[in-house]
Design a protein around this motif. Structure first.
Motif: not given
Length: 292
Positions: A100-101, A104, A133, A137
């Motif tokens: 997830y990071e 980003k 974020g 999404d």
């Protein structure tokens, strides 16, 4: 995605940006813009903004006799991003959810867009992306699809930005995925080419695939047959940036396998899709259809 009247001023802004990079005198810029205005009249509004932008850019290159005005700027963007790479990589891999990071970090790199905005603060963009974020999404869906996926395509965008994509590729590699990274064959704006991929070391962690073209985006009608078949047959495509966003919708049969990852920089696009200007977006192609 078809081009509209709103796109015309962006064609000209990109042309001005090219001439700035090439140090064209102001009087000559005016002459070139007047010539381009006549050329723009010949464009097909049914074609994508990315394709029409490409034609205008290539016409600009022809007129100013410079086929890569962004060459030095791309080198500088790569160097700047490489200075930040280790700190970004450390932050991602020490997080609770590195995938997830890393997404980003990859979308934050999308701010390096020298075609329209020639000034950017990548460190600020990284901080914003990590802290706030995505406004849209579809990460849970992407994560679920990745569980049963082996081969992943990342449709790359800009030089500099490609460095932050490396973190995403490393995470995917650790998950046991094969990653194919798409770059342009010939220079167009500040889009990443094979030279950029090698310069930042992307070729050491992913299979580099060229489009066969020097056009923005990935126009289905014109890209190499090798690339077309790859996109149609891989498990997941992660599309970086607006030009890929505008052109990959031509692959209608696999929209459920495409995830668009970008910062919304276009007022028209924001209005059309009910996004906000400046939004960071991770959206699946099928969900995107519902917004059109």
């Amino acid at each position: 995605m078809n081009a509209l009247i709103d796109c015309i001023h962006c064609y000209l802004k990109q042309a001005v940006s090219c001439m700035e990079m090439a140090n064209i005198p102001d009087e000559r810029k005016k002459e070139v813009l007047y010539e381009l205005m006549d050329f723009i009249k010949t464009l097909n509004p049914q074609d994508s903004p990315a394709y029409n932008s490409s034609l205008v850019l290539l016409k600009t290159y022809e007129i100013i006799q410079n086929n890569d005005p962004y060459y030095s700027a791309k080198k500088q963007s790569n160097a700047l991003a490489l200075e930040l790479f280790e700190s970004v990589r450390k932050k991602v891999f020490e997080s609770k959810d590195p995938l997830y990071e890393s997404l980003k970090a990859a979308v934050a790199g999308n701010v390096i867009d020298l075609g329209i905005k020639r000034e950017f603060d990548i460190e600020s963009e990284l901080s914003h992306a990590f802290d706030f974020g995505f406004s849209i999404d579809d990460y849970p869906l992407l994560k679920k699809k990745l569980q049963n996926s082996k081969n992943i395509v990342i449709a790359g965008d800009n030089a500099g930005e490609i460095v932050f994509d490396k973190v995403l590729v490393e995470v995917l590699n650790q998950m046991g995925k094969n990653v194919y990274y798409i770059v342009k064959t010939k220079p167009i704006l500040n889009d990443a080419t094979l030279e950029d991929a090698k310069e930042v070391g992307m070729d050491k962690i992913a299979t580099i695939v060229e489009t066969g073209l020097g056009l923005l985006g990935i126009p289905k009608e014109f890209v190499s047959s090798q690339l077309k078949q790859l996109i149609l047959n891989v498990d997941i495509v992660i599309s970086k940036g607006q030009a890929n966003f505008e052109s990959l919708d031509e692959f209608e049969e696999i929209q459920d396998n495409i995830f668009y990852l970008l910062k919304i920089k276009c007022e028209y696009l924001a209005k059309k899709l009910n996004f906000k200007h400046g939004d960071l977006v991770l959206i699946n192609g099928e969900n995107l259809k519902k917004r059109k």
